[in-house]
Design an enzyme around this catalytic site. Structure first.
Site, PDB file in Angstrom:
ATOM      1  N   ASP A  87       0.844  -1.181   0.000  1.00  0.00           N
ATOM      2  CA  ASP A  87       0.000   0.000   0.000  1.00  0.00           C
ATOM      3  C   ASP A  87       0.886   1.240   0.000  1.00  0.00           C
ATOM      4  O   ASP A  87       1.878   1.297   0.723  1.00  0.00           O
ATOM      5  CB  ASP A  87      -0.897  -0.013   1.249  1.00  0.00           C
ATOM      6  CG  ASP A  87      -1.923   1.102   1.237  1.00  0.00           C
ATOM      7  OD1 ASP A  87      -3.019   0.875   0.700  1.00  0.00           O
ATOM      8  OD2 ASP A  87      -1.621   2.180   1.778  1.00  0.00           O
ATOM      9  N   ASN A  95      -2.404  13.002  -3.476  1.00  0.00           N
ATOM     10  CA  ASN A  95      -3.584  13.489  -4.194  1.00  0.00           C
ATOM     11  C   ASN A  95      -3.959  14.905  -3.767  1.00  0.00           C
ATOM     12  O   ASN A  95      -4.302  15.754  -4.601  1.00  0.00           O
ATOM     13  CB  ASN A  95      -4.770  12.553  -3.968  1.00  0.00           C
ATOM     14  CG  ASN A  95      -4.721  11.322  -4.854  1.00  0.00           C
ATOM     15  OD1 ASN A  95      -4.136  11.348  -5.931  1.00  0.00           O
ATOM     16  ND2 ASN A  95      -5.326  10.242  -4.405  1.00  0.00           N
ATOM     17  N   ASP A 104      -2.510   9.402 -10.140  1.00  0.00           N
ATOM     18  CA  ASP A 104      -2.592   8.291 -11.092  1.00  0.00           C
ATOM     19  C   ASP A 104      -1.215   7.970 -11.672  1.00  0.00           C
ATOM     20  O   ASP A 104      -0.863   6.796 -11.867  1.00  0.00           O
ATOM     21  CB  ASP A 104      -3.558   8.624 -12.228  1.00  0.00           C
ATOM     22  CG  ASP A 104      -5.012   8.622 -11.785  1.00  0.00           C
ATOM     23  OD1 ASP A 104      -5.300   8.128 -10.678  1.00  0.00           O
ATOM     24  OD2 ASP A 104      -5.874   9.105 -12.555  1.00  0.00           O
ATOM     25  N   GLU A 130      -5.000   2.605  -3.823  1.00  0.00           N
ATOM     26  CA  GLU A 130      -3.547   2.519  -3.837  1.00  0.00           C
ATOM     27  C   GLU A 130      -3.049   1.197  -3.259  1.00  0.00           C
ATOM     28  O   GLU A 130      -1.875   1.065  -2.912  1.00  0.00           O
ATOM     29  CB  GLU A 130      -2.938   3.689  -3.050  1.00  0.00           C
ATOM     30  CG  GLU A 130      -3.190   3.680  -1.557  1.00  0.00           C
ATOM     31  CD  GLU A 130      -4.499   4.350  -1.155  1.00  0.00           C
ATOM     32  OE1 GLU A 130      -4.600   4.777  -0.002  1.00  0.00           O
ATOM     33  OE2 GLU A 130      -5.417   4.435  -1.998  1.00  0.00           O
TER      34      GLU A 130
END
Length: 221
Positions: A87, A95, A104, A130
């Site tokens: 992760d 973000n 992305d 993620e």
């Protein structure tokens, strides 16, 4: 019959007997070039099994492959394997700082880096957001931990270049579950790897933890 040629083309071949009255004269062979059809078929299969953003296997395809490996273990036909959950650390911060489009790009770079560390028989999947998972074939605990550490280091070396910003660097936390017996399920494997991953998250991040029964007792407490 379908034949795959070295050139990459595919031919479908039909064979028909030639007869006159009761006498066999020979055979008629009809060749159809079905390359375009096979390419479209492969593209549709890829769309059905791949994550559209990163190209990794999607959750459904990944879990189906893991279920198949467990079934082979139950039948005494398969080898042990390792499940690694990973992760991205502080992905929300990426973000929030750079926007989802850059987020992305971070995920795409992650998949590229991890894929370069894998063998042909290994598999990388995106389980959601993620969170990713890797299936490594035929490994014991010691080797699985070394492979997981190599994935961690590969991601740590990454730099995502964004115009107007300093290169973005990020890390991942990993959890390893080694499956050597058939008395487990897909759900239990995921639970064990997930518990190990969250142990990494809660103990500094950017590290690898291998599942053990003691982790379950800690989480329960």
């Amino acid at each position: 019959m379908l034949y795959a040629l070295p050139s990459g083309r595919h031919l479908e071949v039909d064979r028909w007997p030639l007869r006159k009255d009761q006498r066999e004269l020979g055979w008629c062979w009809v060749f159809h070039d079905v390359t375009d059809y096979k390419q479209r078929e492969s593209q549709l299969e890829a769309l059905a099994t791949s994550d559209p953003l990163t190209g990794a296997r999607n959750r459904r395809a990944f879990l189906a492959q893991m279920d198949m490996k467990l079934e082979r273990l139950r039948l005494g036909m398969g080898r042990s394997f390792a499940l690694i959950m990973l992760d991205v650390d502080h992905f929300k911060r990426v973000n929030d700082t750079y926007g989802h489009a850059i987020g992305d790009e971070v995920l795409k770079h992650l998949v590229t880096a991890v894929s370069q560390e894998l063998r042909k028989e290994d598999m990388l999947g995106r389980l959601g957001g993620e969170e990713f998972a890797v299936l490594l074939a035929g490994l014991n605990r010691e080797v699985a931990l070394k492979r997981a550490e190599s994935l961690r280091q590969a991601v740590e070396r990454l730099q995502v270049v964004v115009q107007g910003h300093a290169p973005i660097r990020f890390t991942v936390s990993l959890g390893v579950c080694v499956v050597e017996h058939s008395d487990v399920s897909v759900e239990l494997c995921l639970e064990h790897a997930d518990a190990a991953m969250y142990h990494s998250k809660h103990h500094g991040r950017n590290c690898v933890t291998c599942w053990s029964p003691s982790l379950s007792m800690v989480n329960a407490a």
